[in-house]
Design an enzyme around this catalytic site. Structure first.
Site, mmCIF file in Angstrom:
data_model
loop_
_atom_site.group_PDB
_atom_site.id
_atom_site.type_symbol
_atom_site.label_atom_id
_atom_site.label_comp_id
_atom_site.label_asym_id
_atom_site.label_seq_id
_atom_site.Cartn_x
_atom_site.Cartn_y
_atom_site.Cartn_z
ATOM 1 N N SER A 47 0.791 -1.233 0.000
ATOM 2 C CA SER A 47 0.000 0.000 0.000
ATOM 3 C C SER A 47 0.821 1.280 0.000
ATOM 4 O O SER A 47 0.248 2.382 -0.038
ATOM 5 C CB SER A 47 -0.954 0.005 1.198
ATOM 6 O OG SER A 47 -2.049 -0.850 0.961
ATOM 7 N N LYS A 50 -0.172 3.684 -2.666
ATOM 8 C CA LYS A 50 -1.207 4.728 -2.568
ATOM 9 C C LYS A 50 -0.617 6.126 -2.424
ATOM 10 O O LYS A 50 -1.314 7.112 -2.653
ATOM 11 C CB LYS A 50 -2.148 4.425 -1.400
ATOM 12 C CG LYS A 50 -2.971 3.159 -1.584
ATOM 13 C CD LYS A 50 -3.975 2.976 -0.467
ATOM 14 C CE LYS A 50 -4.801 1.707 -0.657
ATOM 15 N NZ LYS A 50 -4.040 0.479 -0.361
ATOM 16 N N SER A 107 -6.020 3.407 4.219
ATOM 17 C CA SER A 107 -5.396 2.622 3.152
ATOM 18 C C SER A 107 -6.433 1.749 2.444
ATOM 19 O O SER A 107 -6.188 0.579 2.143
ATOM 20 C CB SER A 107 -4.253 1.759 3.701
ATOM 21 O OG SER A 107 -3.441 1.294 2.656
#
Length: 578
Positions: A47, A50, A107
């Site tokens: 993640s 992101k 997230s």
């Protein structure tokens, strides 16, 4: 030596997990590398991906491609992403700002996919933009396949590249950086908690940035902290657990603060260099930007259509001017002036008193004529039977209504006195000039006498009132003066401006992007349409942001507009000429 042994031992503990280990530490102020291990090994970022999704979202908002309040339609693909997720439903609409919060704080994978689709139309197109942006930022060993970071073949990055991205997030979009330090956030669907809240609470000075975890990646973290004017960014890939990862990051942070110099010259990272990318001459983004529809000028609106004048009003005007002609004798010049001025007032005021036949002028408001010109004309006509022709001509010319020679002809027409050695003037032929001069116009035009039918006349905002053309046409056949002069109408007084013209403006604040400034200007214009009618919306870019202004106002209009806005609790200040 003991500290070095501790770091090596701790790193060995992390590497004992399934995921490969890497780390990277820099002084964020200068980009100086303070520590690294396996920094260029291509690993699964999870993640941490992101950060790039959000970087592009901030970029798109700043460029006006999309707004924080833009409604995003959730697709089936976005809604079906694996956890962690916000819980979006296919077909649902939600503002972009809530998707950004969910992606940055929780997230959320479904929110990340929805952001990518909203900006580029599909996740595949968004991934292409992610890769182009990565290249422009100097992330040379990174390849993105999706917007969320779930494990996918070829979706890889490095500790060095992710540290570079984290530094750009902090310096390129500081207005949004606070998102990464929020322990909780309102994501509309529900309140979400930060995935990195433990480190944010436990490590003094920590204020972001992003965690990541998948089985293939292990426990990843890009963290930023500030102490005593120093800012350190640390990246760890392949942590064995949240606790061991956080401990490792804290250890590297301490190492960074110990090694970083106290005082340095700030060297911000360079802006993304899209133009130098191969095969993209002149490109400014990872896509063709939708900027052709952006507002870059705000033309003044065209005037509203003027209402039609009732036929009864035209007849009344004809009668009024015809009576003025019939009364054109030596001792009745003042009555002529009154009647002509009365006919003029029918054009520039919406008197409530009805005309003969019950016709009302309410709601008919053509542009007013200058009061000074009307008063000077009335004075000139009033003395036409006692003053010399030259005196009257001078008064008319002084009023700006005609040249001295034209003034002499008008004065003779008004008084009925022939010039020395000349025949008596034709009152009917000259009354048209009299009316035009009284209204501040020039010579009459034959075309204006034939281009409008009495049954469908409209008031045209020109110097010469076209409804009087019909009165002129009938002026050659005077009628009996049996109708008393109409009562004087209330005058429209035009106060002289003391502002020096429409060179003033107002400022309604400074904003981080042109889009925000344009949005505030539009909302303010719609809310204050009466006060700001005719002004020009303008955004001025400065080093500190974008100023939202309305220009093209008089000083009085600017002061009144600011007073109204401040009364509503809005920021406003006047902008003086120059």
């Amino acid at each position: 030596m003991a500290a070095l042994i501790l770091l090596v031992t701790f790193g060995a503990t992390l590497r004992a997990g399934a995921a490969p280990y890497a780390d990277f530490v820099i002084d964020a102020r200068t980009g100086q590398v303070l520590h690294q291990e396996n920094a260029d090994t291509r690993l699964h970022p999870a993640s941490l991906t992101k950060m790039m999704t959000l970087y592009i979202a901030f970029e798109a908002i700043t460029r006006g491609e999309i707004g924080l309040d833009s409604q995003v339609l959730i697709s089936k693909k976005a809604a079906s992403e694996e956890p962690s997720k916000l819980g979006l439903v296919a077909g649902q609409k939600i503002e972009l700002r809530y998707l950004i919060r969910a992606a940055a704080v929780k997230s959320a994978n479904d929110a990340a996919t929805a952001i990518g689709e909203a900006i580029e139309g599909s996740e595949a197109a968004f991934a292409r933009r992610m890769n182009r942006t990565a290249q422009a930022l100097g992330m040379t060993r990174t390849t993105f396949k999706n917007a969320h970071g779930l494990t996918e073949e070829g979706h890889l990055s490095t500790a060095r590249d992710m540290t570079t991205l984290g530094r750009h997030v902090f310096y390129d979009y500081p207005q949004y950086y606070n998102l990464f330090s929020r322990i909780t956030a309102d994501a509309k669907v529900r309140t979400v908690a930060h995935t990195n809240r433990r480190f944010l609470r436990d490590y003094a000075g920590a204020d972001g940035i992003k965690t990541g975890y998948t089985r293939a990646a292990g426990f990843n973290l890009v963290a930023s902290a500030e102490r005593d004017g120093k800012r350190i960014i640390t990246t760890v890939f392949g942590g064995r657990s949240t606790a061991t990862r956080n401990d490792r990051v804290a250890e590297l942070m301490n190492l960074g603060f110990n090694q970083a110099p106290g005082a340095v010259q700030l060297a911000r990272p360079s802006a993304p260099d899209y133009e130098s990318l191969p095969g993209t001459p002149g490109s400014t983004a990872g896509k063709t930007l939708r900027v052709s529809g952006l507002v870059n000028r705000s033309p003044r609106p065209t005037g509203r259509p003027r209402p039609q004048v009732p036929e009864g009003m035209i007849v009344a005007l004809q009668d009024g001017v015809a009576e003025a002609v019939a009364l054109a004798t030596d001792d009745q010049a003042e009555q002529i002036a009154s009647l002509v001025a009365g006919a003029e007032k029918l054009e520039d005021t919406s008197a409530e008193a009805p005309l003969p036949g019950g016709v009302s002028l309410a709601g008919i408001r053509p542009e007013p004529t200058p009061v000074e010109v009307r008063e000077e004309m009335e004075d000139a006509i009033a003395v036409a039977d006692t003053a010399s022709t030259e005196e009257v001509a001078g008064m008319i010319a002084g009023a700006g209504a005609a040249t001295p020679q034209d003034g002499a002809d008008i004065a003779l027409a008004a008084s009925g006195k022939p010039a020395p050695g000349a025949e008596a003037p034709d009152i009917g032929a000259n009354v048209e000039d009299l009316v035009v001069a009284a209204m501040g116009g020039g010579a009459a035009s034959d075309a204006n006498d034939t281009d409008m039918a009495p049954a469908a006349a409209t008031v045209v905002p020109k110097s010469r009132p076209r409804v009087l053309d019909f009165a002129v046409a009938e002026a050659a056949e005077p009628q009996q003066a049996s109708i008393p002069a109409p009562a004087p109408r209330p005058e429209v007084v035009v106060r002289a401006s003391t502002s020096g013209g429409r060179h003033w403006g107002i400022s309604v604040g400074q904003y981080n992007s042109r889009f925000e400034a344009e949005k505030v200007l539009l909302k303010t214009a719609l809310r204050e349409v009466e006060t700001l009618d005719g002004s020009l919306r303008k955004v001025n870019q400065r080093a500190t942001g974008y100023d939202a202004t309305f220009m093209g106002l008089t000083q009085d209009q600017a002061a009144a507009a600011c007073a109204r806005l401040q009364a509503r609790g809005s920021d406003c200040s006047t902008v003086s000429p120059g």
